[in-house]
Write a protein that holds these residues in place. Structure first.
Motif, PDB file in Angstrom:
ATOM      1  N   LYS A 197      -9.687  10.997   4.924  1.00  0.00           N
ATOM      2  CA  LYS A 197      -9.684  12.400   5.298  1.00  0.00           C
ATOM      3  C   LYS A 197     -10.348  12.550   6.659  1.00  0.00           C
ATOM      4  O   LYS A 197     -11.343  11.920   6.937  1.00  0.00           O
ATOM      5  CB  LYS A 197     -10.483  13.175   4.257  1.00  0.00           C
ATOM      6  N   VAL A 217       1.406  13.498   3.777  1.00  0.00           N
ATOM      7  CA  VAL A 217       0.045  13.052   3.459  1.00  0.00           C
ATOM      8  C   VAL A 217      -0.747  12.879   4.747  1.00  0.00           C
ATOM      9  O   VAL A 217      -1.888  13.322   4.875  1.00  0.00           O
ATOM     10  CB  VAL A 217       0.083  11.730   2.672  1.00  0.00           C
ATOM     11  N   GLU A 234       1.941   1.736  -3.456  1.00  0.00           N
ATOM     12  CA  GLU A 234       0.865   2.267  -4.295  1.00  0.00           C
ATOM     13  C   GLU A 234       0.656   3.754  -4.061  1.00  0.00           C
ATOM     14  O   GLU A 234       0.504   4.537  -4.989  1.00  0.00           O
ATOM     15  CB  GLU A 234      -0.446   1.521  -4.011  1.00  0.00           C
ATOM     16  N   LEU A 235       0.636   4.104  -2.779  1.00  0.00           N
ATOM     17  CA  LEU A 235       0.377   5.502  -2.442  1.00  0.00           C
ATOM     18  C   LEU A 235       1.489   6.389  -2.990  1.00  0.00           C
ATOM     19  O   LEU A 235       1.244   7.425  -3.601  1.00  0.00           O
ATOM     20  CB  LEU A 235       0.258   5.673  -0.926  1.00  0.00           C
ATOM     21  N   GLN A 269       0.828  -1.207   0.000  1.00  0.00           N
ATOM     22  CA  GLN A 269       0.000   0.000   0.000  1.00  0.00           C
ATOM     23  C   GLN A 269       0.861   1.254   0.000  1.00  0.00           C
ATOM     24  O   GLN A 269       0.535   2.238  -0.648  1.00  0.00           O
ATOM     25  CB  GLN A 269      -0.938  -0.009   1.199  1.00  0.00           C
ATOM     26  N   LYS A 287      -1.735  16.183   6.226  1.00  0.00           N
ATOM     27  CA  LYS A 287      -2.765  16.833   5.428  1.00  0.00           C
ATOM     28  C   LYS A 287      -4.126  16.195   5.689  1.00  0.00           C
ATOM     29  O   LYS A 287      -5.135  16.889   5.789  1.00  0.00           O
ATOM     30  CB  LYS A 287      -2.410  16.672   3.951  1.00  0.00           C
ATOM     31  N   GLN A 288      -4.161  14.871   5.811  1.00  0.00           N
ATOM     32  CA  GLN A 288      -5.435  14.201   6.048  1.00  0.00           C
ATOM     33  C   GLN A 288      -6.013  14.585   7.396  1.00  0.00           C
ATOM     34  O   GLN A 288      -7.219  14.622   7.574  1.00  0.00           O
ATOM     35  CB  GLN A 288      -5.282  12.678   5.981  1.00  0.00           C
ATOM     36  N   PHE A 313      -3.442   7.134   6.182  1.00  0.00           N
ATOM     37  CA  PHE A 313      -2.994   7.941   5.051  1.00  0.00           C
ATOM     38  C   PHE A 313      -4.084   8.268   4.035  1.00  0.00           C
ATOM     39  O   PHE A 313      -3.924   9.187   3.250  1.00  0.00           O
ATOM     40  CB  PHE A 313      -1.863   7.229   4.323  1.00  0.00           C
ATOM     41  N   LEU A 314      -5.133   7.503   4.029  1.00  0.00           N
ATOM     42  CA  LEU A 314      -6.065   7.696   2.924  1.00  0.00           C
ATOM     43  C   LEU A 314      -7.382   8.321   3.341  1.00  0.00           C
ATOM     44  O   LEU A 314      -8.104   8.851   2.526  1.00  0.00           O
ATOM     45  CB  LEU A 314      -6.330   6.350   2.239  1.00  0.00           C
ATOM     46  N   TYR A 332      -5.250   2.581   5.617  1.00  0.00           N
ATOM     47  CA  TYR A 332      -6.308   3.463   5.131  1.00  0.00           C
ATOM     48  C   TYR A 332      -6.582   4.573   6.133  1.00  0.00           C
ATOM     49  O   TYR A 332      -6.683   5.741   5.793  1.00  0.00           O
ATOM     50  CB  TYR A 332      -7.575   2.646   4.874  1.00  0.00           C
ATOM     51  N   ILE A 377       1.244   9.539  -5.623  1.00  0.00           N
ATOM     52  CA  ILE A 377       1.603  10.931  -5.362  1.00  0.00           C
ATOM     53  C   ILE A 377       2.933  11.312  -6.000  1.00  0.00           C
ATOM     54  O   ILE A 377       3.478  12.370  -5.730  1.00  0.00           O
ATOM     55  CB  ILE A 377       1.653  11.212  -3.842  1.00  0.00           C
TER      56      ILE A 377
END
Lengths: 246, 1120
Positions: free
Chosen positions: B458, B331, B85-86, B82, B334-335, B455-456, B452, B90
């Motif tokens: 919000k 990241v 992928e992330l 993951q 920011k989330q 990092f993913l 998730y 980015i």
């Protein structure tokens, strides 16, 4: 109203009560199958399709009340695996063949619920159900007592049977001096497991080089498998566009 | 896994000399060997067999390393993949960076040609200067700084142009690029003492403006404006968008040449602003003797920027993993939205902290990006920067100490003169620390969706806090608080920070131990305050305390301060232990009003003390839970008071039950109803019940309906409170299911008799259960006999072998009598640990049901479990029902039920291995498992409560609803829209094919219907024991019966929707398949009619069926 027919079935509209505006179509045919069934004697049985869910035996009796005496009605669910389908099929067994023929020649069916013998639906039905659900303790006690008395009697009889029979054979039971094994699936599985375990115990696990090598390899294979699984999962997530952080 | 113990060579050397027969047979990869000899082409068709061989092929060194690395350096395979992928997602494409590099080249050559110029400040402003157009335009800008001298401004080309920041160091997560450029003003522009009294700032400002004006002409940019670096209103920069680029911003900073000023000049204890140049009405004497800390920081930043950049650049160059780690951290930040506004945790801080860790050798270049991230969090979690200043460069203890004194957080740069965390708010720091802790926990839990969450997903501001205070209405802040001159001088230039700090401090003062932290969110636009929000995380142990105990009365000084703060709320009180204190007592009579204490304090502080207009988002939603039409006589807020009453009564009754002297003693009583976990929206209110002579009558001890009477209305719905009884172990239960059930019934009778004779209780024993009327509540008991489940499974195969197979019947029995009570027990535990759980779950239920998704679509217990999963898995526990509900919305809107299982690991009874085993099983054969898989320790990993429902369509619908609701909420809180929250609870009837309108008077739950306006209240009189008591009509709900009947008989043709809390409309949606024409076959004529030779769906008749079946209950049927 003249009735139509399709593939040997006659089509009749079936209403719930006289003041309904639309109706279901039921399909009627004489019941003919090669296998003989005592419950559905050929020549006397009418096969009815597409019977709406609220139609009870009494309701169907209402519907065919003009025809003649009905011996019994067998209601069947159409398909057992399909949930949520309340439409049924029925086998109506008449007392004599004339009635059956008459039924096939009918012009129209009576409504399911008649003024004389109404079929209860809606609030009335639920209220009746509720009232029926209220139990009288004494009656309940009575019922239990009779059932248990019968049950105990049955058990008693069985016990007596377990004695030696005329030819000298003894029935082996769970009780007694040398009880046999009860024939249960779980027990058989257990026995199988036991014997397998016993054979396994005899083996040495890491004696030969190849065994050690194999176990190492297995280790790697496990890791690879895990890796593959994870890869698959990530692939799925990727498809779901999971990796766009914002 | 012990991968590291052997090497790849083990396998390679072995495979060469393996000739013996046995070896070939036993070697797992002998197949591969054979193939080699037979020379099979490698591109053989892919088959399963080949895949298997793939698994057994000898590993390469690289692969072994890779596998080992994953185990050692990363959390697990999934996490690693993951991350990859992330990072891929980015990544900034080479094309874009090349493009940008070209632009920089052009930019540099353009600046080379900057026409030199010179002007005196006063001339410039008075428009006397007519030298050139460039200079003339400078007048059009706002005057940012005042100074004490008429300065000579020199505009010459910059000495150096340096790119820096995340992008330059390849640490920037895409796709948005922000490039920082630092222009160095030559030393010749400045005089030695220019650091004083804004002189430097004025020179820099006009230099920036000059460059901006020049760049406007250069045809390099598509959009250029003056903005402010990191929201700092004294830090002007040029913000531009380069031409022909996409999602790219360039920030141009200007700093003085390296040896212009000595960095030591800007240590915190220095004063560099001797005159009140910011109109702060300061006493000149005090000002001269006070250090100007923030002013200093600003200068220090500029002075040290060049050397810091060089240092960072060297440190991070070619450190791929570290760069990746920084990207991930960015990241993450920011989330969590912690990098927004004044005082936030900036991206630069991450770089500096990583630099510190690198410097201190706590991380090194051999670490994986995962380890970098982990170490970063670990560092933040373990160190307390509020008390322990750190420095990247060499520095003395004295300097560190002075930084610590003046700033809340001190992280010194390479030079040791600049605190990179100068403007970081201590509260935001604390929040970041908490988040780091949470992130670490998340990693350690090693759940499959931890990535998730980190990092993913919000995490917007309004979902992170229990309370949101919105002060935007009172912006611009006009304040007349008594802030000392001394403080004003310290903060010179940053009066705004002082204000925020003051508000924060006052709030802290009032809330004290009740809260964990208050996090400010201060958003600006062009240097002007736009939004002012505070987020509060409550401390669950103290938050709702009704007493604010002050100092002892004889501690005069502190008592006076306390009185002064709380004004009329403060009272002198004597306590049970004999002490006398000043205290504030908040009178409350319900749990809801206890929660409301927070609002009362906030209102007192914000309105009374600070005189600020405000809006608080905290408990508006609780209103939805209040039973408005039917009110108990005792004080009650949400469902909590009644639930408590029920639980107390249940406990008393179960004590009585256990004491009964029956042939098998009752050993345990387990609650099954939702009311036990406070998650029943409308628990039954204790009440007396009488016969209504018109419609009801008495049978035994029960109220029943008169059989022939037509009802005007049905009595209100009485929920029975269900429990399961456990009896002493006995081997005498019969081996026959039927007989066992009869014995069970006789137990009901026996218990009933004893309760009657010993306690004079009203009881109603039935075949399958026992109802007991106690304290105005109907309790329903069922007995659990394990043998019954076993017997229900028993089947006999043809050859007389008895086997035990799970059947629908046995499973249902097991669920309702064995599994459900266990799960409910665990949920009660969750509720007692986290009191917001129950009412929060109620809010969720109310919301789902009102949107016509009822128990048949997703069951109550499934909702209970879903919400419990949030409490058990998240480190951020909701403290109020409202935030529990809002987080659930977010959870369900993001839940990828196809990929993830919902894990509800009560007491951590499930081990990691068990969980991952089930996970991989489910993943490998997804279709054969429930759509929504909830894993609990009690249901044998079968996801029993969601095995048939919800369907995919319903899950999507719920997701959609949640998304809409969240967007709506966003509008209310972020968009400051004034629409009420009630909009969230109004169903949409569009899109249904048929609407069945019910008669309200025949809906026994009509009192539960949602309402926002004033409605007629009916007060339920207090329950008093009386001899006329009767067992009421219980669990009688015609609407539910109707729905069950419809679903059972027409579920194949249509889907039914209904609000189970008093909804008077049933929405019907035809299944699309229904309208397909088909040939006449015996198996598919149901519900059809013949048109031509084909069978089509008999819509009219079916709709009429709906009407017939709901006789009396239905008002109208509306066909759309």
């Amino acid at each position: 109203m003249t009735s139509e027919s399709i593939q040997g079935f006659k089509i009749f509209p079936l209403m719930f009560s006289a003041n309904c505006t639309s109706c279901h179509n039921v399909f009627i045919k004489e019941h003919t199958v090669r296998t003989h069934d005592e419950q559905k004697p050929s020549g006397l049985t009418l096969f009815v399709l597409n019977i709406p869910p609220y139609a009870t035996e009494a309701g169907l009796k209402n519907a065919f009340s003009n025809v003649g005496k009905i011996k019994r009605i067998i209601l069947e669910d159409t398909a057992e695996d399909q949930r949520g389908d309340g439409f049924k099929r029925a086998f109506i067994v008449f007392n004599n063949r004339e009635s059956l023929l008459k039924a096939l020649k009918l012009q129209k069916l009576n409504p399911i619920s008649s003024d004389i013998r109404p079929v209860k639906v809606g609030l009335e039905k639920w209220i009746e159900e509720y009232n029926k659900g209220i139990c009288n303790p004494e009656e309940l006690q009575e019922e239990i007592n009779t059932f248990m008395a019968k049950y105990d009697e049955g058990n008693q009889n069985q016990k007596e049977e377990t004695l030696e029979d005329e030819e000298g054979w003894t029935l082996v039971t769970k009780t007694g001096r040398r009880p046999g094994l009860s024939r249960k699936e779980s027990l058989e599985n257990k026995l199988n497991d036991k014997s397998q375990k016993a054979t396994k115990k005899k083996e040495l696990k890491n004696f030969y080089t190849f065994q050690i090598r194999e176990s190492k390899m297995k280790n790697i294979v496990d890791l690879r498998k895990k890796f593959e699984e994870a890869k698959q999962k990530v692939q799925l997530m990727k498809q779901a566009r999971k990796f766009k952080p914002y | 896994m012990k991968v590291d113990k052997f090497e790849a060579s083990d396998f390679q050397s072995d495979s060469n000399d393996s000739n013996s027969e046995e070896d070939i047979l036993n070697k797992p990869f002998s197949m591969k060997l054979k193939r080699k000899y037979e020379d099979i082409p490698t591109d053989a068709p892919k088959s399963k067999k080949k895949n298997k061989n793939d698994l057994y092929k000898p590993p390469t060194v690289e692969e072994l390393n890779n596998l080992r690395e994953t185990e050692n350096l990363f959390n697990n395979n999934l996490f690693r993949l993951q991350i990859d992928e992330l990072l891929n997602e980015i990544k900034i494409k080479a094309k874009r960076s090349n493009n940008l590099e070209n632009w920089i080249k052009n930019f540099k050559s353009c600046l080379e040609k900057l026409p030199p110029n010179e002007a005196v400040l006063s001339d410039l402003l008075n428009l006397k200067n007519k030298k050139g157009k460039l200079l003339k335009n400078l007048v059009n800008y706002k005057i940012l700084f005042k100074t004490d001298q008429d300065l000579t401004l020199k505009f010459v080309k910059p000495e150096e142009i340096q790119c820096f920041g995340l992008f330059e160091n390849k640490c920037l997560p895409g796709p948005n690029i922000t490039l920082n450029i630092n222009l160095t003003m030559p030393k010749s522009c400045f005089l030695i003492k220019d650091y004083l009294n804004n002189r430097y700032f004025v020179k820099k400002y006009y230099y920036i403006l000059y460059i901006a004006e020049y760049l406007k002409k250069c045809n390099l940019t598509s959009n250029l404006k003056i903005s402010f670096y990191e929201n700092n209103h004294l830090f002007p920069i040029i913000e531009l968008i380069p031409k022909d680029t996409d999602k790219t911003t360039v920030l141009i900073l200007v700093t003085p040449s390296q040896d212009t000023f000595k960095p030591l000049r800007f240590l915190p204890q220095q004063n560099n602003c001797k005159i009140d140049l910011f109109n702060a009405e300061l006493d000149a004497e005090i000002l001269k003797n006070t250090p100007t800390i923030f002013y200093n920081s600003l200068l220090a930043h500029d002075v040290t920027l060049y050397s810091n950049n060089t240092f960072l650049n060297k440190l991070l160059m070619d450190q791929r993993n570290i760069q990746d780690g920084i990207k991930l951290l960015n990241v993450w930040l920011k989330q969590k939205e912690l990098n927004i506004g004044i005082g936030s945790f900036t991206e630069n801080l991450i770089i500096y902290i990583i630099a510190y860790l690198l410097h201190k050798k706590k991380i090194n270049k051999f670490m994986s990006s995962y380890q970098i991230v982990r170490n970063f969090w670990n560092f933040l979690t373990t160190i307390d920067l509020l008390n322990e200043p750190i420095s990247i460069g060499e520095t003395t203890q004295d300097i560190l100490k002075s930084f610590k004194e003046h700033y809340s957080v001190a992280i010194l740069d390479k030079t040791g003169c600049y605190n990179v965390a100068s403007y970081l708010s201590s509260e935001i720091y604390k929040k970041v620390k908490l988040e780091s802790q949470a992130a670490l926990n998340n990693l350690d839990n090693n759940q499959n969706n931890s990535f998730y969450k980190l990092f993913l997903s919000k995490c917007p501001f309004h979902l992170q806090y229990d309370v949101i205070i919105d002060l935007t209405k009172s912006v611009p802040l006009e304040t007349s608080w008594n802030i000392t001159q001394k403080e004003k001088c310290l903060y010179i230039g940053y009066n705004n920070l002082l204000t925020y700090d003051f508000i924060n401090k006052t709030l802290q003062n009032g809330l004290g131990k009740r809260i964990l932290n208050i996090v400010p969110r201060i958003e600006t636009e062009d240097g002007i305050l736009k939004r002012l929000l505070f987020g509060i995380n409550l401390n669950p142990d103290e938050a709702f305390n009704f007493l604010e105990k002050g100092p002892a009365l004889n501690d005069f000084q502190n008592a006076a301060i306390f009185r002064n703060f709380w004004e009329e709320l403060a009272t002198d009180r004597r306590f049970k232990d004999g002490s006398t204190n000043v205290a504030v007592y908040f009178k409350t009579n319900t749990i809801k009003s206890k929660r409301n204490i927070i609002i009362r304090i906030l209102n007192f502080i914000l309105e009374g003390k600070l005189k600020l207009k405000h809006k608080i988002h905290y408990n508006e939603f609780e209103d939805i839970l209040i039973s408005k039409r039917l009110v108990p006589s005792y004080p009650s807020g949400t469902n909590e008071e009644t639930s408590l009453k029920i639980i107390l009564a249940a406990n008393e009754l179960s004590k009585k039950l256990r004491e009964l002297n029956i042939s098998l003693k009752i050993t345990g009583v387990q609650g099954v109803s939702d009311a036990f976990a406070y998650s029943e929206v409308f628990p039954p209110i204790p009440s007396n019940f009488k016969v209504n002579s018109n419609t009801t009558t008495i049978e035994g001890e029960n109220i029943t309906f008169k059989s022939d009477e037509k009802l005007d209305y049905v009595p209100r719905y009485i929920r029975p409170i269900e429990s399961v009884l456990h009896l002493e172990h006995s081997s005498k239960w019969p081996n026959n299911l039927e007989a066992l059930r009869h014995i069970k019934s006789s137990f009901y009778l026996e218990i009933s008799k004893l309760l009657k004779s010993n306690h004079k209780l009203l009881t109603h024993p039935c075949r399958n259960f026992l109802d007991v009327f106690f304290e105005g509540i109907v309790f329903r008991y069922k007995i659990f006999v394990p043998k019954e489940v076993g017997l229900a499974k028993k089947t006999e195969t043809g050859d007389g072998l008895t086997s035990f197979k799970e059947s629908e019947e046995s499973l249902n029995l097991d669920i309702s009598l064995n599994i459900l009570p266990k799960v409910m027990g665990a949920l009660r535990g969750v509720q007692s640990l986290y009191p917001s759980y129950g009412p929060g779950t109620c809010l969720i239920k109310r919301w789902l049901r009102v949107h016509l998704i009822d128990d048949d679509h997703i069951s109550d217990i499934a909702i209970n479990l879903l919400n419990a999963s949030l409490y058990l898995n998240d480190s951020l526990i909701p403290n109020t029902p409202q935030i529990s509900f809002l987080r659930f919305l977010k959870f369900i809107s993001e839940l990828d039920w196809n990929l993830h299982l919902v894990i509800v690991n009560f007491n951590n009874d499930l081990t990691c291995e068990e969980i991952s085993k089930v996970e991989s099983e489910v993943q490998n054969n997804r279709i054969s498992y429930p759509n929504l898989f909830i894993l609990t320790p009690y249901d044998r990993s079968l996801s029993i409560f969601t095995r048939n429902f919800p369907s995919k369509e319903i899950l999507n619908r719920i997701k959609q609803l949640a998304l809409e609701s969240l967007a709506f909420l966003d509008e209310i809180i972020v968009g400051q829209n004034n629409v009420g929250i009630k909009e969230l609870f109004i169903p949409n009837f569009d899109g249904y094919n048929v609407l069945i309108h019910l008669r309200r008077s025949y809906n026994p739950k009509r009192y539960e219907e949602i309402s926002f306006s004033n409605v007629n209240r009916i007060v339920v009189e207090k329950y008093k024991h009386s001899d006329e008591d009767k067992i009421p009509i219980v669990d009688f709900d015609p609407v539910k019966k109707y729905l069950i009947y419809l679903r059972k008989n027409y579920g194949k043709y249509a889907i039914f929707f209904h609000d189970s809390y008093g909804g008077n409309v049933i929405g019907v949606l035809w299944r699309p398949k229904v309208f397909e024409k088909s040939d006449f076959k015996v198996s598919n004529v149901n519900a059809g009619k013949i048109v031509g030779e084909k069978v089509i769906f008999n819509t009219d008749a079916v709709i009429e069926d709906f009407y017939i079946l709901g006789k009396d209950l239905i008002k109208t049927i509306e066909i759309r």
